[in-house]
Design an enzyme around this catalytic site. Structure first.
Site, PDB file in Angstrom:
ATOM      1  CG  HIS A  64      -2.062  -0.958   1.105  1.00  0.00           C
ATOM      2  ND1 HIS A  64      -3.047  -0.837   0.153  1.00  0.00           N
ATOM      3  CD2 HIS A  64      -2.379  -2.057   1.841  1.00  0.00           C
ATOM      4  CE1 HIS A  64      -3.919  -1.826   0.296  1.00  0.00           C
ATOM      5  NE2 HIS A  64      -3.528  -2.589   1.306  1.00  0.00           N
ATOM      6  CB  VAL A 190       4.163 -20.726  21.830  1.00  0.00           C
ATOM      7  CG1 VAL A 190       4.157 -20.084  23.215  1.00  0.00           C
ATOM      8  CG2 VAL A 190       5.540 -20.629  21.196  1.00  0.00           C
ATOM      9  NE  ARG A 332      -9.632  -6.976   5.407  1.00  0.00           N
ATOM     10  CZ  ARG A 332     -10.680  -7.463   4.739  1.00  0.00           C
ATOM     11  NH1 ARG A 332     -11.516  -8.316   5.316  1.00  0.00           N
ATOM     12  NH2 ARG A 332     -10.896  -7.101   3.490  1.00  0.00           N
ATOM     13  CB  CYS A 462       1.210 -31.412 -11.110  1.00  0.00           C
ATOM     14  SG  CYS A 462       0.396 -30.069 -10.258  1.00  0.00           S
TER      15      CYS A 462
HETATM   16  C1  LIG Z   1      -8.350 -10.258   3.157  1.00  0.00           C
HETATM   17  C2  LIG Z   1      -7.059  -9.581   3.521  1.00  0.00           C
HETATM   18  C3  LIG Z   1      -6.477  -8.647   2.662  1.00  0.00           C
HETATM   19  C4  LIG Z   1      -5.286  -8.003   3.025  1.00  0.00           C
HETATM   20  N1  LIG Z   1      -4.648  -7.232   2.109  1.00  0.00           N
HETATM   21  C5  LIG Z   1      -3.489  -6.631   2.431  1.00  0.00           C
HETATM   22  C6  LIG Z   1      -2.772  -5.886   1.468  1.00  0.00           C
HETATM   23  O1  LIG Z   1      -3.114  -5.845   0.283  1.00  0.00           O
HETATM   24  N2  LIG Z   1      -1.664  -5.223   1.880  1.00  0.00           N
HETATM   25  C7  LIG Z   1      -1.237  -5.243   3.169  1.00  0.00           C
HETATM   26  O2  LIG Z   1      -0.273  -4.562   3.497  1.00  0.00           O
HETATM   27  N3  LIG Z   1      -1.844  -6.020   4.083  1.00  0.00           N
HETATM   28  C8  LIG Z   1      -2.946  -6.731   3.738  1.00  0.00           C
HETATM   29  N4  LIG Z   1      -3.567  -7.540   4.638  1.00  0.00           N
HETATM   30  C9  LIG Z   1      -3.000  -7.673   5.970  1.00  0.00           C
HETATM   31  C10 LIG Z   1      -1.822  -8.635   6.009  1.00  0.00           C
HETATM   32  O3  LIG Z   1      -2.105  -9.806   5.311  1.00  0.00           O
HETATM   33  C11 LIG Z   1      -1.500  -8.934   7.471  1.00  0.00           C
HETATM   34  O4  LIG Z   1      -1.296  -7.714   8.144  1.00  0.00           O
HETATM   35  C12 LIG Z   1      -0.260  -9.779   7.648  1.00  0.00           C
HETATM   36  O5  LIG Z   1      -0.259 -10.884   6.787  1.00  0.00           O
HETATM   37  C13 LIG Z   1      -0.189 -10.260   9.094  1.00  0.00           C
HETATM   38  O6  LIG Z   1       0.976 -11.002   9.243  1.00  0.00           O
HETATM   39  P1  LIG Z   1       1.372 -11.677  10.618  1.00  0.00           P
HETATM   40  O7  LIG Z   1       2.744 -12.172  10.463  1.00  0.00           O
HETATM   41  O8  LIG Z   1       1.071 -10.729  11.735  1.00  0.00           O
HETATM   42  O9  LIG Z   1       0.322 -12.856  10.805  1.00  0.00           O
HETATM   43  P2  LIG Z   1       0.362 -14.346  10.218  1.00  0.00           P
HETATM   44  O10 LIG Z   1       0.743 -14.372   8.807  1.00  0.00           O
HETATM   45  O11 LIG Z   1      -0.933 -14.976  10.595  1.00  0.00           O
HETATM   46  O12 LIG Z   1       1.539 -15.018  11.027  1.00  0.00           O
HETATM   47  C14 LIG Z   1       1.376 -15.463  12.348  1.00  0.00           C
HETATM   48  C15 LIG Z   1       1.968 -16.848  12.472  1.00  0.00           C
HETATM   49  O13 LIG Z   1       1.921 -17.250  13.833  1.00  0.00           O
HETATM   50  C16 LIG Z   1       1.678 -18.641  13.873  1.00  0.00           C
HETATM   51  N5  LIG Z   1       1.169 -18.963  15.203  1.00  0.00           N
HETATM   52  C17 LIG Z   1      -0.027 -18.625  15.737  1.00  0.00           C
HETATM   53  N6  LIG Z   1      -0.142 -19.096  16.992  1.00  0.00           N
HETATM   54  C18 LIG Z   1       1.017 -19.747  17.266  1.00  0.00           C
HETATM   55  C19 LIG Z   1       1.513 -20.453  18.404  1.00  0.00           C
HETATM   56  N7  LIG Z   1       0.776 -20.586  19.521  1.00  0.00           N
HETATM   57  N8  LIG Z   1       2.753 -21.006  18.339  1.00  0.00           N
HETATM   58  C20 LIG Z   1       3.511 -20.899  17.221  1.00  0.00           C
HETATM   59  N9  LIG Z   1       3.076 -20.247  16.113  1.00  0.00           N
HETATM   60  C21 LIG Z   1       1.859 -19.660  16.136  1.00  0.00           C
HETATM   61  C22 LIG Z   1       0.676 -18.849  12.746  1.00  0.00           C
HETATM   62  O14 LIG Z   1       0.623 -20.191  12.329  1.00  0.00           O
HETATM   63  C23 LIG Z   1       1.183 -17.895  11.685  1.00  0.00           C
HETATM   64  O15 LIG Z   1       2.049 -18.529  10.772  1.00  0.00           O
HETATM   65  C24 LIG Z   1      -4.721  -8.246   4.286  1.00  0.00           C
HETATM   66  C25 LIG Z   1      -5.281  -9.216   5.126  1.00  0.00           C
HETATM   67  C26 LIG Z   1      -6.406  -9.912   4.725  1.00  0.00           C
HETATM   68  C27 LIG Z   1      -6.920 -11.030   5.552  1.00  0.00           C
END
Ligand SMILES: Cc1cc2nc3c(=O)[nH]c(=O)nc-3n(C[C@H](O)[C@H](O)[C@H](O)COP(=O)(O)OP(=O)(O)OC[C@H]3O[C@@H](n4cnc5c(N)ncnc54)[C@H](O)[C@@H]3O)c2cc1C
Length: 507
Positions: A64, A190, A332, A462
């Site tokens: 963005h 965790v 989200r 595949c």
């Molecule tokens: C529909 C949608 C559209 C979006 N579009 C955009 C966009 O275009 N541009 C943008 O900037 N952002 C966008 N976002 C937001 C963006 O995708 C997120 O902000 C970002 O992916 C979050 O990343 P994260 O690492 O915080 O979470 P995650 O990717 O969920 O990573 C967290 C990780 O923690 C792991 N985990 C959870 N609990 C535990 C535990 N107890 N022990 C060990 N591991 C654990 C999970 O398995 C996961 O792999 C969008 C989100 C959505 C859903």
């Protein structure tokens, strides 16, 4: 408080153990940035069988611009988005992540939308977004975007908006972090945080305890649960679902720019864009779900219908529905209050939340990672840069995107580049073996590293070929190959043994 500072100063020369929980885009970005320091011993802990399978896997994949987050209401989103956009320009190059920077048009189709666009322009300027301008000339808008709706009366042009492959981004970040010394623990969930007198000592996992001095909570949808384990429970994370259609590569007309509608109160609206894999993508809607539906990634008739009807308003024409490859949804992680929660706390020493990373979390991740460094410094932790830190990571060389000349050279160097496994995206056996060498152990691991399974046939052609290669390379029976780790095996076992057992003939 004084005691804390003394304690940190006393440990000036020591090495700190850091546990980052969650290998999504946020945890992976933090791991890469922290891997620059020689006195941090870092574990990246992930409950799934691979990295990037949480929120970071299914989203709009946009980098963005940073113009729509109100700095008064959402100061952290406003602070980190535009900066993240700038950092990604460098990171995608260093890490060889597929990307493009075509810019976006936010479209007004009625007079009152123009007021919204002016508001975005004003906010964008405050947030430091360069190059934005309002365009009223239809001819200029059609030149920028030939497929723009005939109903357009003005648009805000944001040239800095980009796109990337989000799953490849997480993989690249983790590969780079691991190459720089980070220890990755997969299939490690965790389940508790160990603390003594308000200071972190370790984390409890399904595989045993991991000793650590510092915990960084980057667990996406589950960040409220991990935070509550140390007594910080002043926020909740609820899922807000967004659904999408993705089209076959030949489906057109595509769009050159990312097209947004004038924004609505809690979403940027349904977007039309062409992905870095050159497929038209439309979505998402925004449906708030109850807190206990953090895995509800099914799509719905109503949600998809909403996406279709709203996407139609942005373009002259959408492709016919029979050219849709698939529908999908992402959730989200919507935090109480709506802003990112990036903080350390008085009641628990050396615990940092990087929570509520809803959109624009993908964009903001690099700048958030540098902010985490600032928080560590506020603890008095002396960070020493490594003399030799490698910022470069090379992706798997893709046969599909190679020129004919390059293809010839690839096959000469490695004849397995001549064996096509995925017909849709021309993924070769060489790429699949390389993906396994880099850590893929599942069908999804291959899919997100190579693009096999993502094309028109969705794996119908595949699946068995990939499973055979995985079984051979991992030295396991083919039925033990999984889609996504334990419990998702592609078979039930040796069929003969299975039947004999059922009939009571087994020894
Ligand atoms: C529909 C949608 C559209 C979006 N579009 C955009 C966009 O275009 N541009 C943008 O900037 N952002 C966008 N976002 C937001 C963006 O995708 C997120 O902000 C970002 O992916 C979050 O990343 P994260 O690492 O915080 O979470 P995650 O990717 O969920 O990573 C967290 C990780 O923690 C792991 N985990 C959870 N609990 C535990 C535990 N107890 N022990 C060990 N591991 C654990 C999970 O398995 C996961 O792999 C969008 C989100 C959505 C859903």
């Amino acid at each position: 408080m004084d005691n804390l500072i003394i304690e940190s100063v006393l440990e000036l020369s020591s090495t700190y153990n850091v546990a980052i929980i969650g290998a999504g885009i946020v945890g992976a970005s933090i791991a890469r940035v922290l891997s620059q320091y020689e006195n941090l011993n870092i574990s990246l802990i992930e409950k799934e069988a691979d990295v990037g399978w949480g929120v970071s896997k299914a989203n709009t994949a946009l980098i963005h611009g940073g113009y729509d987050d109100d700095p008064q209401k959402y100061p952290l989103r406003a602070k980190f988005c535009a900066k993240g956009n700038e950092l990604w320009r460098k990171w995608v190059e260093e890490l060889d992540i597929p990307n493009k920077w075509e810019g976006a048009l936010i479209i007004a189709t009625e007079e009152r939308d123009i007021h919204e666009l002016k508001d975005l322009l004003r906010r964008g300027k405050i947030n430091g977004v360069p190059g934005m301008r309002l365009i009223y000339e239809k001819s200029e808008l059609e030149r920028l975007e030939p497929n723009i709706t005939d109903d357009v009366i003005a648009a805000l042009y944001v040239p800095t908006v980009g796109q990337m492959a989000p799953y490849e981004a997480v993989i690249a970040l983790v590969e780079n972090a691991v190459a720089n010394g980070v220890k990755l623990h997969l299939l490690t969930k965790v389940i508790g945080v160990i603390q003594e007198n308000g200071t972190i000592k370790g984390v409890k996992t399904n595989k045993g305890n991991i000793k650590t001095d510092i915990v960084i909570n980057a667990t996406g949808l589950y960040a409220d649960e991990i935070s509550a384990m140390v007594g910080v429970s002043n926020f909740k994370i609820t899922p807000r679902r967004g659904e999408y259609y993705i089209f076959r590569r030949e489906a057109g007309p595509k769009v050159k720019k990312v097209l947004f509608p004038a924004p609505k109160p809690h979403t940027k609206g349904v977007v039309v864009n062409t992905t870095v894999e050159d497929r038209l993508l439309i979505g998402p809607n925004a449906q708030d779900l109850p807190i206990d539906m953090k895995e509800a990634t099914e799509t719905t008739f109503e949600g998809l219908n909403f996406v279709w009807e709203n996407a139609k308003k942005l373009v002259k024409k959408l492709p016919p529905k029979n050219l849709i490859i698939r529908t999908f949804s992402g959730l989200r992680p919507e935090p109480t209050g709506g802003d990112f929660i990036i903080a350390k706390y008085d009641n628990i020493n050396y615990f940092i939340n990087v929570a509520g990373m809803r959109s624009p979390g993908l964009t903001a991740a690099p700048s958030v990672a540098y902010y985490v460094v600032e928080l560590l410094k506020q603890y008095g932790i002396p960070l020493k840069k490594k003399k030799k830190w490698n910022p470069i990571r090379k992706g798997i060389k893709k046969f599909y995107t190679a020129s004919f000349q390059e293809r010839e050279q690839l096959i000469k160097a490695n004849p397995l580049y001549g064996k096509i496994v995925c017909k849709c995206d021309l993924v070769t056996e060489a790429e699949i073996i390389e993906a396994i060498r880099r850590g893929a152990t599942t069908i999804d691991g291959i899919k997100f590293r190579t693009g096999a399974f993502m094309g028109e046939c969705q794996g119908n052609f595949c699946l068995v070929k990939i499973a055979r290669i995985l079984a051979r390379e991992l030295n396991i029976p083919i039925w033990k190959v999984t889609f996504k780790g334990p419990g998702t095996e592609i078979g039930v076992g040796d069929a003969t043994q299975y039947i004999l057992k059922k009939e009571g003939h087994e020894k």
